[in-house]
Design a protein around this motif. Sequence first.
Motif, PDB file in Angstrom:
ATOM      1  N   TYR A 103     -63.059  22.523  -9.033  1.00  0.00           N
ATOM      2  CA  TYR A 103     -62.406  23.916  -9.138  1.00  0.00           C
ATOM      3  C   TYR A 103     -61.352  24.902  -9.557  1.00  0.00           C
ATOM      4  CZ  TYR A 103     -66.054  22.996  -5.192  1.00  0.00           C
ATOM      5  OH  TYR A 103     -66.578  23.773  -3.675  1.00  0.00           O
ATOM      6  N   ASP A 104     -61.019  23.834 -10.965  1.00  0.00           N
ATOM      7  CA  ASP A 104     -59.912  24.577 -11.854  1.00  0.00           C
ATOM      8  C   ASP A 104     -60.203  26.025 -11.878  1.00  0.00           C
ATOM      9  OD1 ASP A 104     -58.311  23.710 -13.002  1.00  0.00           O
ATOM     10  OD2 ASP A 104     -59.315  23.591 -14.909  1.00  0.00           O
ATOM     11  N   GLU A 105     -59.389  26.771 -12.117  1.00  0.00           N
ATOM     12  CA  GLU A 105     -59.074  28.007 -11.262  1.00  0.00           C
ATOM     13  C   GLU A 105     -59.367  28.565 -12.820  1.00  0.00           C
ATOM     14  OE1 GLU A 105     -58.261  30.053  -9.340  1.00  0.00           O
ATOM     15  OE2 GLU A 105     -58.809  28.610  -7.784  1.00  0.00           O
ATOM     16  N   GLU A 106     -58.860  27.810 -13.992  1.00  0.00           N
ATOM     17  CA  GLU A 106     -59.454  28.659 -15.052  1.00  0.00           C
ATOM     18  C   GLU A 106     -61.312  28.483 -15.523  1.00  0.00           C
ATOM     19  OE1 GLU A 106     -58.282  27.424 -20.054  1.00  0.00           O
ATOM     20  OE2 GLU A 106     -57.518  26.184 -18.526  1.00  0.00           O
ATOM     21  N   ILE A 108     -63.041  29.701 -14.020  1.00  0.00           N
ATOM     22  CA  ILE A 108     -64.023  29.621 -12.368  1.00  0.00           C
ATOM     23  C   ILE A 108     -64.992  30.366 -12.748  1.00  0.00           C
ATOM     24  CG2 ILE A 108     -62.564  30.386 -11.135  1.00  0.00           C
ATOM     25  CD1 ILE A 108     -64.444  27.282 -10.446  1.00  0.00           C
ATOM     26  N   HIS A 139     -68.946  30.128  -4.003  1.00  0.00           N
ATOM     27  CA  HIS A 139     -69.688  30.193  -5.592  1.00  0.00           C
ATOM     28  C   HIS A 139     -70.720  30.398  -5.755  1.00  0.00           C
ATOM     29  CE1 HIS A 139     -65.870  27.072  -3.971  1.00  0.00           C
ATOM     30  NE2 HIS A 139     -64.936  28.279  -4.925  1.00  0.00           N
ATOM     31  N   TYR A 171     -61.474  31.259   1.248  1.00  0.00           N
ATOM     32  CA  TYR A 171     -61.534  31.495   0.200  1.00  0.00           C
ATOM     33  C   TYR A 171     -63.249  32.043  -0.558  1.00  0.00           C
ATOM     34  CZ  TYR A 171     -58.929  26.931   0.389  1.00  0.00           C
ATOM     35  OH  TYR A 171     -58.340  25.818   0.262  1.00  0.00           O
ATOM     36  N   GLY A 173     -63.355  34.330  -3.549  1.00  0.00           N
ATOM     37  CA  GLY A 173     -64.045  34.080  -4.821  1.00  0.00           C
ATOM     38  C   GLY A 173     -63.498  35.931  -5.074  1.00  0.00           C
TER      39      GLY A 173
END
Length: 472
Positions: A103-106, A108, A139, A171, A173
């Motif tokens: 789940y790395d924010e970069e 995403i 996601h 969560y 998004g």
Amino acid sequence: MKIAYVSYEVSPFAKAGGLADVAGALPKYIKNAGEDIYVVMPFHKNIENNFNTSKFQLVKTGLIPDSHTHKSPFSVYKSYLEGSSVAIYFIKTNTLYDSKNIYDEENIFLKTSYFCDSVLKTIKECEPDTNVINVNDWHTSLIPVYLKTNYFQDNILKKIATILTIHNIGYQGLFNPEVLNQAGLPNYLFNINALEYYGKVNILKGGILFSNIINTVSPTYAKEIQSEEYGYGLEGILKVRSEDLFGVLNGIDYSIYDPIKDPHIFYPIESYKDKLKNKTSLQEYLGLVKDENITLISFIGRLFEQKGIDLISKIIDLLLLTDIQFVLLGTGDKKYEEYFATLTKIYPKKVSINITFDVDLAQKIYAGSDIFLMPSKYEPCGLGQMYSMRYGTVPVVRYTGGLKDTVSEYNPKDKKGTGFGFYEYQEANLLYTLMKAVYFHQKKKDDWTNIFENCMKEDFSYEKTAKKYIEL
């Protein structure tokens, strides 16, 4: 039915939380009940690092999603969920899903939106007779959005129904409006009746509005998320869709969490005597004073305030003045990691603080503790309390979400109940409830054995969960 179960994480291939456990187990039980189901997930980099992927079958290569502006080709690999005939498809690109933290924010949004569009391409190419897609959390929530906009006239995709399962509404998004162009979705979706949310695009809101049915992971949480306290700003649209909103309690995989056959625990647990053998072995293993009469309290989970770790930190010093031991396993907020680590210096024989992720140790703790602590601020379902009861460990919880649905207050008069709990989120309530549980453990041995037996008799197997999912 042919069902696609789509998740960004699936155990054991990639796991960040409870969703992976559900995604790795529930489809097996749905298949056992007679339905045709398969799973789709990204081919995360750590899968290649941790599994023998040479056994994965290459099904398709050179595919490009139909809508997304990121036109890198992807390949589809196939394997099977552990010990089952449930196929799992992995979507692999050379440019995405390469970070250590899945789940790395970069990037995403790029990763998740590309995955959603690629899932639909995979279904068209590999499983065109699919009837239902079960998407999970934000996601994968663009899948129903794509289906109702870009693909509503597609000969294969237009007949597919969708269920969104919300595992944690906290969560959602949230992104800037221009991401719609990146995903290849129409700009008209940026309005209050679609994905717009206080000037941002809210992906989970899209999933809620565009799915045929919305489901969450416990009956109580389905009610709670329609309130301001628990809805995280989406309570209004959940109320609008309340007739399509259901709550199906998660289960646990009894073939893995088995107190008789679990290879991780010290002794099989068939009686309270076996439980005590696991306890003294755990004390020895962790370097604590070995004494079956001391109350051993444990916490396993993420060190975030959602899990009630702030309440625990406020009362732990008081608690440690009494005849108890405390074991913690988990990672999370740095301030809590550091705070609990200092306790080992002050109480070296009374506490064991393990700032790590360790499945083997987790099982030993579930099997060897007297009390399992779960005072969550909110808890969509919770699995820890189910694991603990499976091994005869008594849960102390805050009665919210799935904790309210799974733990019943012990009543010494009728000998019914599986644990102890409180309602108002305050440290005084947690301390009082814990001391009540410690009192029963230390002074009311017959009652404690009753609670142990009640816990061991509970049935949280996935058979019941699978039946309800099939109904949905």
